[in-house]
Design a protein around this motif. Structure first.
Motif, PDB file in Angstrom:
ATOM      1  N   PHE A  35       0.852  -1.191   0.000  1.00  0.00           N
ATOM      2  CA  PHE A  35       0.000   0.000   0.000  1.00  0.00           C
ATOM      3  C   PHE A  35       0.885   1.237   0.000  1.00  0.00           C
ATOM      4  O   PHE A  35       2.081   1.191   0.288  1.00  0.00           O
ATOM      5  N   ARG A  36       0.258   2.369  -0.320  1.00  0.00           N
ATOM      6  CA  ARG A  36       0.919   3.670  -0.321  1.00  0.00           C
ATOM      7  C   ARG A  36       0.107   4.636   0.534  1.00  0.00           C
ATOM      8  O   ARG A  36      -1.121   4.528   0.611  1.00  0.00           O
ATOM      9  N   VAL A  37       0.794   5.579   1.154  1.00  0.00           N
ATOM     10  CA  VAL A  37       0.139   6.644   1.897  1.00  0.00           C
ATOM     11  C   VAL A  37       0.541   7.977   1.270  1.00  0.00           C
ATOM     12  O   VAL A  37       1.727   8.222   1.024  1.00  0.00           O
ATOM     13  N   ASP A 137       1.616  21.955  -3.426  1.00  0.00           N
ATOM     14  CA  ASP A 137       0.356  22.216  -2.748  1.00  0.00           C
ATOM     15  C   ASP A 137      -0.379  20.898  -2.519  1.00  0.00           C
ATOM     16  O   ASP A 137      -0.540  20.086  -3.437  1.00  0.00           O
ATOM     17  N   GLY A 138      -0.817  20.680  -1.292  1.00  0.00           N
ATOM     18  CA  GLY A 138      -1.461  19.423  -0.968  1.00  0.00           C
ATOM     19  C   GLY A 138      -2.754  19.188  -1.721  1.00  0.00           C
ATOM     20  O   GLY A 138      -3.078  18.054  -2.085  1.00  0.00           O
ATOM     21  N   TRP A 139      -3.518  20.259  -1.967  1.00  0.00           N
ATOM     22  CA  TRP A 139      -4.775  20.093  -2.702  1.00  0.00           C
ATOM     23  C   TRP A 139      -4.498  19.677  -4.139  1.00  0.00           C
ATOM     24  O   TRP A 139      -5.202  18.819  -4.696  1.00  0.00           O
ATOM     25  N   GLU A 140      -3.470  20.274  -4.750  1.00  0.00           N
ATOM     26  CA  GLU A 140      -3.099  19.895  -6.113  1.00  0.00           C
ATOM     27  C   GLU A 140      -2.604  18.454  -6.170  1.00  0.00           C
ATOM     28  O   GLU A 140      -2.825  17.742  -7.157  1.00  0.00           O
ATOM     29  N   ALA A 141      -1.969  17.997  -5.096  1.00  0.00           N
ATOM     30  CA  ALA A 141      -1.427  16.641  -5.052  1.00  0.00           C
ATOM     31  C   ALA A 141      -2.521  15.582  -5.110  1.00  0.00           C
ATOM     32  O   ALA A 141      -2.278  14.459  -5.571  1.00  0.00           O
ATOM     33  N   LEU A 142      -3.724  15.914  -4.669  1.00  0.00           N
ATOM     34  CA  LEU A 142      -4.805  14.928  -4.706  1.00  0.00           C
ATOM     35  C   LEU A 142      -5.086  14.462  -6.129  1.00  0.00           C
ATOM     36  O   LEU A 142      -5.377  13.279  -6.362  1.00  0.00           O
ATOM     37  N   ARG A 143      -4.981  15.384  -7.082  1.00  0.00           N
ATOM     38  CA  ARG A 143      -5.186  14.999  -8.477  1.00  0.00           C
ATOM     39  C   ARG A 143      -3.909  14.438  -9.089  1.00  0.00           C
ATOM     40  O   ARG A 143      -3.940  13.455  -9.837  1.00  0.00           O
ATOM     41  N   ALA A 144      -2.759  15.045  -8.745  1.00  0.00           N
ATOM     42  CA  ALA A 144      -1.507  14.665  -9.397  1.00  0.00           C
ATOM     43  C   ALA A 144      -0.996  13.297  -8.957  1.00  0.00           C
ATOM     44  O   ALA A 144      -0.353  12.597  -9.746  1.00  0.00           O
ATOM     45  N   LEU A 145      -1.260  12.920  -7.709  1.00  0.00           N
ATOM     46  CA  LEU A 145      -0.616  11.727  -7.144  1.00  0.00           C
ATOM     47  C   LEU A 145      -1.584  10.583  -6.856  1.00  0.00           C
ATOM     48  O   LEU A 145      -1.211   9.595  -6.220  1.00  0.00           O
ATOM     49  N   THR A 146      -2.811  10.697  -7.323  1.00  0.00           N
ATOM     50  CA  THR A 146      -3.749   9.578  -7.234  1.00  0.00           C
ATOM     51  C   THR A 146      -4.251   9.240  -8.627  1.00  0.00           C
ATOM     52  O   THR A 146      -4.296  10.107  -9.495  1.00  0.00           O
ATOM     53  N   PRO A 147      -4.640   7.985  -8.861  1.00  0.00           N
ATOM     54  CA  PRO A 147      -4.578   6.827  -7.961  1.00  0.00           C
ATOM     55  C   PRO A 147      -3.151   6.325  -7.782  1.00  0.00           C
ATOM     56  O   PRO A 147      -2.252   6.717  -8.528  1.00  0.00           O
ATOM     57  N   PHE A 148      -2.943   5.460  -6.798  1.00  0.00           N
ATOM     58  CA  PHE A 148      -1.612   4.941  -6.510  1.00  0.00           C
ATOM     59  C   PHE A 148      -1.284   3.757  -7.410  1.00  0.00           C
ATOM     60  O   PHE A 148      -2.178   2.984  -7.773  1.00  0.00           O
ATOM     61  N   PRO A 149      -0.004   3.558  -7.730  1.00  0.00           N
ATOM     62  CA  PRO A 149       0.363   2.358  -8.496  1.00  0.00           C
ATOM     63  C   PRO A 149       0.059   1.070  -7.751  1.00  0.00           C
ATOM     64  O   PRO A 149      -0.199   0.029  -8.384  1.00  0.00           O
ATOM     65  N   GLU A 150       0.070   1.116  -6.415  1.00  0.00           N
ATOM     66  CA  GLU A 150      -0.239  -0.090  -5.636  1.00  0.00           C
ATOM     67  C   GLU A 150      -1.728  -0.428  -5.638  1.00  0.00           C
ATOM     68  O   GLU A 150      -2.118  -1.517  -5.197  1.00  0.00           O
ATOM     69  N   ARG A 151      -2.566   0.540  -6.029  1.00  0.00           N
ATOM     70  CA  ARG A 151      -4.011   0.357  -6.159  1.00  0.00           C
ATOM     71  C   ARG A 151      -4.719   0.185  -4.815  1.00  0.00           C
ATOM     72  O   ARG A 151      -5.891  -0.183  -4.762  1.00  0.00           O
ATOM     73  N   SER A 178     -12.541  10.048  -4.275  1.00  0.00           N
ATOM     74  CA  SER A 178     -13.509   8.954  -4.307  1.00  0.00           C
ATOM     75  C   SER A 178     -13.861   8.563  -5.735  1.00  0.00           C
ATOM     76  O   SER A 178     -14.082   7.383  -6.035  1.00  0.00           O
ATOM     77  N   HIS A 179     -13.899   9.551  -6.623  1.00  0.00           N
ATOM     78  CA  HIS A 179     -14.203   9.275  -8.026  1.00  0.00           C
ATOM     79  C   HIS A 179     -13.013   8.647  -8.747  1.00  0.00           C
ATOM     80  O   HIS A 179     -13.172   7.698  -9.524  1.00  0.00           O
ATOM     81  N   ARG A 180     -11.808   9.153  -8.489  1.00  0.00           N
ATOM     82  CA  ARG A 180     -10.611   8.691  -9.193  1.00  0.00           C
ATOM     83  C   ARG A 180     -10.053   7.391  -8.631  1.00  0.00           C
ATOM     84  O   ARG A 180      -9.418   6.619  -9.355  1.00  0.00           O
ATOM     85  N   PHE A 181     -10.266   7.153  -7.327  1.00  0.00           N
ATOM     86  CA  PHE A 181      -9.545   6.084  -6.643  1.00  0.00           C
ATOM     87  C   PHE A 181     -10.450   5.514  -5.552  1.00  0.00           C
ATOM     88  O   PHE A 181     -10.214   5.703  -4.372  1.00  0.00           O
ATOM     89  N   ARG A 182     -11.471   4.807  -5.976  1.00  0.00           N
ATOM     90  CA  ARG A 182     -12.517   4.338  -5.062  1.00  0.00           C
ATOM     91  C   ARG A 182     -11.964   3.462  -3.939  1.00  0.00           C
ATOM     92  O   ARG A 182     -12.481   3.471  -2.815  1.00  0.00           O
ATOM     93  N   ALA A 183     -10.910   2.725  -4.187  1.00  0.00           N
ATOM     94  CA  ALA A 183     -10.387   1.797  -3.185  1.00  0.00           C
ATOM     95  C   ALA A 183      -9.633   2.500  -2.059  1.00  0.00           C
ATOM     96  O   ALA A 183      -9.355   1.878  -1.029  1.00  0.00           O
ATOM     97  N   ALA A 184      -9.293   3.760  -2.239  1.00  0.00           N
ATOM     98  CA  ALA A 184      -8.492   4.460  -1.229  1.00  0.00           C
ATOM     99  C   ALA A 184      -9.305   4.724   0.034  1.00  0.00           C
ATOM    100  O   ALA A 184     -10.487   5.071  -0.025  1.00  0.00           O
ATOM    101  N   ILE A 185      -8.649   4.581   1.163  1.00  0.00           N
ATOM    102  CA  ILE A 185      -9.161   5.129   2.411  1.00  0.00           C
ATOM    103  C   ILE A 185      -8.741   6.604   2.456  1.00  0.00           C
ATOM    104  O   ILE A 185      -7.601   6.935   2.135  1.00  0.00           O
ATOM    105  N   GLN A 186      -9.639   7.472   2.830  1.00  0.00           N
ATOM    106  CA  GLN A 186      -9.297   8.877   3.023  1.00  0.00           C
ATOM    107  C   GLN A 186      -9.551   9.256   4.480  1.00  0.00           C
ATOM    108  O   GLN A 186     -10.578   8.877   5.049  1.00  0.00           O
ATOM    109  N   ALA A 187      -8.608   9.976   5.072  1.00  0.00           N
ATOM    110  CA  ALA A 187      -8.752  10.465   6.441  1.00  0.00           C
ATOM    111  C   ALA A 187      -8.475  11.959   6.422  1.00  0.00           C
ATOM    112  O   ALA A 187      -7.355  12.379   6.122  1.00  0.00           O
ATOM    113  N   CYS A 188      -9.484  12.765   6.715  1.00  0.00           N
ATOM    114  CA  CYS A 188      -9.402  14.213   6.536  1.00  0.00           C
ATOM    115  C   CYS A 188      -9.746  14.909   7.854  1.00  0.00           C
ATOM    116  O   CYS A 188     -10.877  14.812   8.342  1.00  0.00           O
ATOM    117  N   TRP A 189      -8.753  15.626   8.393  1.00  0.00           N
ATOM    118  CA  TRP A 189      -8.922  16.297   9.683  1.00  0.00           C
ATOM    119  C   TRP A 189      -9.573  17.660   9.503  1.00  0.00           C
ATOM    120  O   TRP A 189      -9.282  18.375   8.548  1.00  0.00           O
TER     121      TRP A 189
END
Length: 275
Positions: A35-37, A137-151, A178-189
């Motif tokens: 997995f990837r974080v 920028d962390g918000w930009e990273a959500l699009r740039a770095l998902t989905p993960f190669p590990e899936r 959720s749309h791009r990478f349905r299998a991901a767990i997301q934890a948002c503070w």
């Protein structure tokens, strides 16, 4: 760009967020597949609790330093990791806690935009092949770095909430991942100062059509003062099996030590949208 977490390291919000983060990472590691974080607002990795920044606020004294004698129960796993990272002298941020739980096949991608904090984070993980550090920028990273190669993996979003519109950006980011990478767990503070912004945030998520969302919340006093951090929440998308039960054990254990008997203190685990 002004926010520095060194002033707040080890406070009650860190304890809540990180105890739940450890439970999420353990659930990922229960399966053999890699997995990837992605940590979108990573900070510097670890914090000196004797530094002037921490001493100026004293928040760790009302947070992690009240917990370090606990050796069993729902907080034990988290606190074992914190002590192993150097507490009470130092407190591990989310990248350090995550790195401690990676197996050889797993990876951490950590983003930090503040130039000094980015430099400190890069130095902390120098020559670590399982960790990649990004100044972006962390918000930009959500699009740039998902989905993960590990899936499979976890997206941790922990912005400072020092700018207007952070709740809106978070709701949009959750829907995007959720749309791009349905299998991901997301934890948002998110902070809880008063209830209206949190209700609007949950309503926006419901209106987005995003499924399988829960909110774990802890508050130390009635959330009615918009100028004060009265509590905080972690919005989890695609929570692991039995995570709601784990959160329902972790939160009251935290409140038992961190609460001061103020009117309105409490905790809750609620379902925002159905599966």
């Amino acid at each position: 760009m002004n926010y520095r977490h060194a002033f707040h390291a080890g406070n009650f919000a860190d304890c809540m967020k990180h105890a739940l983060l450890v439970a999420l990472l353990r659930a990922l590691a229960a399966k053999p597949a890699p997995f990837r974080v992605l940590d979108t607002h990573a900070g510097i990795g670890t914090y000196d609790l004797a530094a002037p920044e921490a001493g100026r606020t004293g928040e760790a004294e009302r947070g992690i330093l009240r917990l370090l004698d606990i050796e069993d129960g729902p907080l034990a796993d988290y606190l074992d990791l914190v002590r192993a990272a150097g507490a009470p002298a130092r407190y591990p941020g989310s990248p350090a806690l995550t790195r401690a739980l990676l197996r050889p096949q797993d990876h951490l991608a950590a983003c930090e935009l503040h130039p000094e904090d980015h430099a400190a984070l890069r130095a902390h993980f120098r020559r670590d092949a399982q960790v990649s550090i990004h100044r972006r920028d962390g918000w930009e990273a959500l699009r740039a770095l998902t989905p993960f190669p590990e899936r499979r993996g976890l997206v941790l979003v922990d912005p400072p909430f020092e700018q207007e519109g952070e709740f809106d950006r978070m709701a949009a980011g959750i829907a995007l991942v959720s749309h791009r990478f349905r299998a991901a767990i997301q934890a948002c503070w998110y902070p809880i100062k008063h209830r209206a912004p949190v209700r609007a945030f949950h309503t926006a998520l419901q209106d987005s059509g995003t499924r399988d969302l829960i909110a774990a919340e802890l508050w130390l006093r009635e959330p009615t003062d918009p100028q004060r951090l009265n509590g905080c929440g972690l919005l989890i998308a695609n929570p692991p099996w039995h995570f709601e039960d784990q959160a329902a054990a972790i939160l009251p254990a935290l409140l038992d030590r961190l609460g001061q008997g103020e009117p309105g203190e409490g905790w809750a685990v609620t379902r925002v949208t159905g599966e």
